[in-house]
Design a protein around this motif. Structure first.
Motif, PDB file in Angstrom:
ATOM      1  N   ASP A  28       0.839  -1.194   0.000  1.00  0.00           N
ATOM      2  CA  ASP A  28       0.000   0.000   0.000  1.00  0.00           C
ATOM      3  C   ASP A  28       0.876   1.247   0.000  1.00  0.00           C
ATOM      4  O   ASP A  28       1.589   1.517   0.964  1.00  0.00           O
ATOM      5  N   ALA A  29       0.838   2.001  -1.097  1.00  0.00           N
ATOM      6  CA  ALA A  29       1.610   3.235  -1.230  1.00  0.00           C
ATOM      7  C   ALA A  29       0.723   4.284  -1.884  1.00  0.00           C
ATOM      8  O   ALA A  29       0.787   4.511  -3.101  1.00  0.00           O
ATOM      9  N   PRO A  30      -0.152   4.940  -1.090  1.00  0.00           N
ATOM     10  CA  PRO A  30      -1.169   5.840  -1.638  1.00  0.00           C
ATOM     11  C   PRO A  30      -0.625   6.971  -2.499  1.00  0.00           C
ATOM     12  O   PRO A  30      -1.292   7.417  -3.434  1.00  0.00           O
ATOM     13  N   ALA A  31       0.588   7.426  -2.201  1.00  0.00           N
ATOM     14  CA  ALA A  31       1.116   8.582  -2.922  1.00  0.00           C
ATOM     15  C   ALA A  31       1.686   8.232  -4.285  1.00  0.00           C
ATOM     16  O   ALA A  31       1.928   9.122  -5.110  1.00  0.00           O
ATOM     17  N   LEU A  32       1.890   6.959  -4.558  1.00  0.00           N
ATOM     18  CA  LEU A  32       2.519   6.557  -5.821  1.00  0.00           C
ATOM     19  C   LEU A  32       1.442   6.084  -6.790  1.00  0.00           C
ATOM     20  O   LEU A  32       1.128   4.907  -6.888  1.00  0.00           O
ATOM     21  N   GLN A  33       0.886   7.033  -7.538  1.00  0.00           N
ATOM     22  CA  GLN A  33      -0.247   6.726  -8.404  1.00  0.00           C
ATOM     23  C   GLN A  33       0.134   5.866  -9.603  1.00  0.00           C
ATOM     24  O   GLN A  33      -0.704   5.122 -10.128  1.00  0.00           O
ATOM     25  N   HIS A  34       1.375   5.951 -10.065  1.00  0.00           N
ATOM     26  CA  HIS A  34       1.769   5.258 -11.290  1.00  0.00           C
ATOM     27  C   HIS A  34       2.962   4.327 -11.096  1.00  0.00           C
ATOM     28  O   HIS A  34       3.548   3.874 -12.079  1.00  0.00           O
ATOM     29  N   ARG A 297      12.887   7.626  -7.568  1.00  0.00           N
ATOM     30  CA  ARG A 297      13.444   8.114  -8.823  1.00  0.00           C
ATOM     31  C   ARG A 297      12.392   8.064  -9.934  1.00  0.00           C
ATOM     32  O   ARG A 297      12.233   9.029 -10.703  1.00  0.00           O
ATOM     33  N   MET A 298      11.653   6.981 -10.029  1.00  0.00           N
ATOM     34  CA  MET A 298      10.604   6.867 -11.027  1.00  0.00           C
ATOM     35  C   MET A 298       9.512   7.902 -10.798  1.00  0.00           C
ATOM     36  O   MET A 298       8.996   8.504 -11.751  1.00  0.00           O
ATOM     37  N   HIS A 299       9.163   8.115  -9.536  1.00  0.00           N
ATOM     38  CA  HIS A 299       8.107   9.062  -9.174  1.00  0.00           C
ATOM     39  C   HIS A 299       8.481  10.486  -9.600  1.00  0.00           C
ATOM     40  O   HIS A 299       7.658  11.200 -10.195  1.00  0.00           O
ATOM     41  N   VAL A 300       9.707  10.876  -9.326  1.00  0.00           N
ATOM     42  CA  VAL A 300      10.172  12.227  -9.677  1.00  0.00           C
ATOM     43  C   VAL A 300      10.220  12.399 -11.187  1.00  0.00           C
ATOM     44  O   VAL A 300       9.867  13.455 -11.728  1.00  0.00           O
ATOM     45  N   GLN A 301      10.639  11.350 -11.885  1.00  0.00           N
ATOM     46  CA  GLN A 301      10.770  11.418 -13.351  1.00  0.00           C
ATOM     47  C   GLN A 301       9.456  11.117 -14.071  1.00  0.00           C
ATOM     48  O   GLN A 301       9.429  11.045 -15.295  1.00  0.00           O
ATOM     49  N   LYS A 302       8.386  10.946 -13.272  1.00  0.00           N
ATOM     50  CA  LYS A 302       7.037  10.696 -13.801  1.00  0.00           C
ATOM     51  C   LYS A 302       6.992   9.448 -14.694  1.00  0.00           C
ATOM     52  O   LYS A 302       6.300   9.412 -15.725  1.00  0.00           O
ATOM     53  N   GLU A 303       7.734   8.426 -14.298  1.00  0.00           N
ATOM     54  CA  GLU A 303       7.716   7.155 -15.005  1.00  0.00           C
ATOM     55  C   GLU A 303       6.611   6.270 -14.449  1.00  0.00           C
ATOM     56  O   GLU A 303       6.226   6.392 -13.289  1.00  0.00           O
ATOM     57  N   PHE A 345       7.560   8.609   2.415  1.00  0.00           N
ATOM     58  CA  PHE A 345       7.541   8.394   0.972  1.00  0.00           C
ATOM     59  C   PHE A 345       6.304   7.610   0.542  1.00  0.00           C
ATOM     60  O   PHE A 345       5.616   7.986  -0.406  1.00  0.00           O
ATOM     61  N   LEU A 346       5.999   6.543   1.244  1.00  0.00           N
ATOM     62  CA  LEU A 346       4.841   5.727   0.872  1.00  0.00           C
ATOM     63  C   LEU A 346       3.536   6.497   1.024  1.00  0.00           C
ATOM     64  O   LEU A 346       2.614   6.346   0.213  1.00  0.00           O
ATOM     65  N   GLY A 347       3.457   7.333   2.061  1.00  0.00           N
ATOM     66  CA  GLY A 347       2.212   8.044   2.343  1.00  0.00           C
ATOM     67  C   GLY A 347       2.050   9.361   1.619  1.00  0.00           C
ATOM     68  O   GLY A 347       0.931   9.755   1.269  1.00  0.00           O
ATOM     69  N   GLU A 348       3.184  10.056   1.370  1.00  0.00           N
ATOM     70  CA  GLU A 348       3.110  11.403   0.813  1.00  0.00           C
ATOM     71  C   GLU A 348       3.862  11.575  -0.504  1.00  0.00           C
ATOM     72  O   GLU A 348       3.729  12.604  -1.167  1.00  0.00           O
ATOM     73  N   GLY A 349       4.685  10.587  -0.859  1.00  0.00           N
ATOM     74  CA  GLY A 349       5.413  10.670  -2.120  1.00  0.00           C
ATOM     75  C   GLY A 349       6.664  11.515  -2.062  1.00  0.00           C
ATOM     76  O   GLY A 349       7.279  11.802  -3.095  1.00  0.00           O
TER      77      GLY A 349
END
Length: 354
Positions: A28-34, A297-303, A345-349
């Motif tokens: 469960d990582a609510p902040a990581l949509q993709h 890293r993926m989150h920041v680079q919108k991957e 990170f998991l909760g807020e990204g």
């Protein structure tokens, strides 16, 4: 082929058939949509860890090579989990078993080995467990099964329900079925070799990241392109990390490596307990911290994509060490900032560098 060999192989295969594949579950990582994160729970094997797969393969490999024989002792150099699983298979086949381990190995692992009828030979210098094991094999007329040499060759990396094939089969119906990354920590190096080879064999667009703890040479060997580096001490994260580059470690199938501080491993382990509602071991913490670094890293680079790692074993074996605040303090480890880093990170990204 002797009747004992035939019967031994049938018993090991029957154990395999009785064991269903381990579960893959989403973190469960609510902040990581993709970016989707997964743990494959290897703690559900009969002996409670990923090493059940390895022990099964090592026994079959040694029996089929004529090295393990009826009534002869089996000896292993191990920091715990592999020896627990091997003690199980030795008991299944009616063979004496001796585990040569550092004297810092958790009492819970020692008790588990003894539960299956194995004996523990403890040494103060973790760098000599291989030599001591070979000596015991010669003294007893037994076989040193040697996970650090044979792990990468005892497992069929092309398939046969190995760990890599199982991951890809279970991911087939997920949002991102082909993982962007698979993350693994090296103990023998055999599991990372199997995963890396399988990725290439299947021609899939996945990458392998290997995460190494403190007091281990795998990371430096990878970065420097050398195999001759050594250390004079052992890893605090049981089951992974080595003071020398073992033969089963195959750096050429690794795409990227990180060195993970021990405090980060234990902080991520404690964070996982809060997210999962259950305890994992320290090597799972090492794995998951690496997962978070890649996911950030993926989150920041919108991957977009998925990352898969393993829950190597459960936390019940570490109640007196990694989950004991007094032990952690005695080791001089400040794990709270890393626990907070992972949970934030998991909760807020937000991945806040430490």
């Amino acid at each position: 082929m002797s009747s004992w060999v035939s019967d031994a192989i049938q018993q090991i295969q029957a154990d395999y058939n009785r064991s269903s594949d381990t579960h893959l579950f989403k973190v469960d990582a609510p902040a990581l949509q993709h970016v989707d994160l997964y743990l494959k729970d290897e703690s559900t094997h009969p002996t409670g860890s990923l090493k059940h797969r390895l022990a099964r393969s090592l026994f079959l490999h040694a029996i089929c090579n004529g090295w393990i024989r009826e009534g002869k002792p089996v000896i292993e150099a191990s920091s715990g989990s592999t020896a627990v699983s091997e003690a199980y298979f030795a008991k299944l086949l009616g063979l004496p078993f001796i585990a040569v381990m550092p004297d810092t190995t958790s009492s819970q692992k020692i008790a588990a080995i003894e539960f299956y009828g194995g004996k523990c030979h403890l040494v103060s210098d973790p760098t000599v467990i291989g030599e001591v094991s070979q000596g015991l094999a010669e003294e007893t007329g037994g076989h040193f099964i040697d996970q650090f040499t044979y792990a990468e060759r005892a497992t069929d990396w092309r398939g046969s329900n190995n760990i890599a094939e199982s991951i890809f089969d279970q991911m087939a119906n997920e949002r991102y079925p082909v993982p962007s990354w698979i993350v693994m920590s090296p103990g023998t190096g055999g599991t990372s070799a199997t995963i890396g080879r399988y990725i290439r064999y299947r021609c899939v667009d996945s990458q392998l990241c290997v995460v190494d703890p403190e007091n281990s040479v795998f990371y430096d060997c990878f970065m420097q392109g050398r195999r001759d580096l050594t250390l004079s001490c052992g890893s605090r994260i049981e089951g992974i990390g080595r003071p020398r580059c073992e033969k089963s470690f195959v750096p050429t199938v690794v795409d990227e490596m990180y060195r993970i501080p021990d405090a980060a491993s234990l902080g991520a382990m404690r964070a996982l307990e809060k997210v999962l509602g259950r305890r994992a071991g320290g090597s799972t913490g090492t794995n998951f911290y690496g997962v978070c670094m890649l996911a950030a890293r993926m989150h920041v680079q919108k991957e977009q994509g998925s990352i898969v790692t393993l829950m190597c074993d459960g936390g019940e074996r570490y109640a007196a060490t990694y989950y004991d605040d007094a032990w952690v303090a005695e080791q001089g480890l400040e794990i709270e900032p890393y626990e907070k880093q992972v949970l934030t990170f998991l909760g807020e990204g937000r991945w806040e560098p430490l």
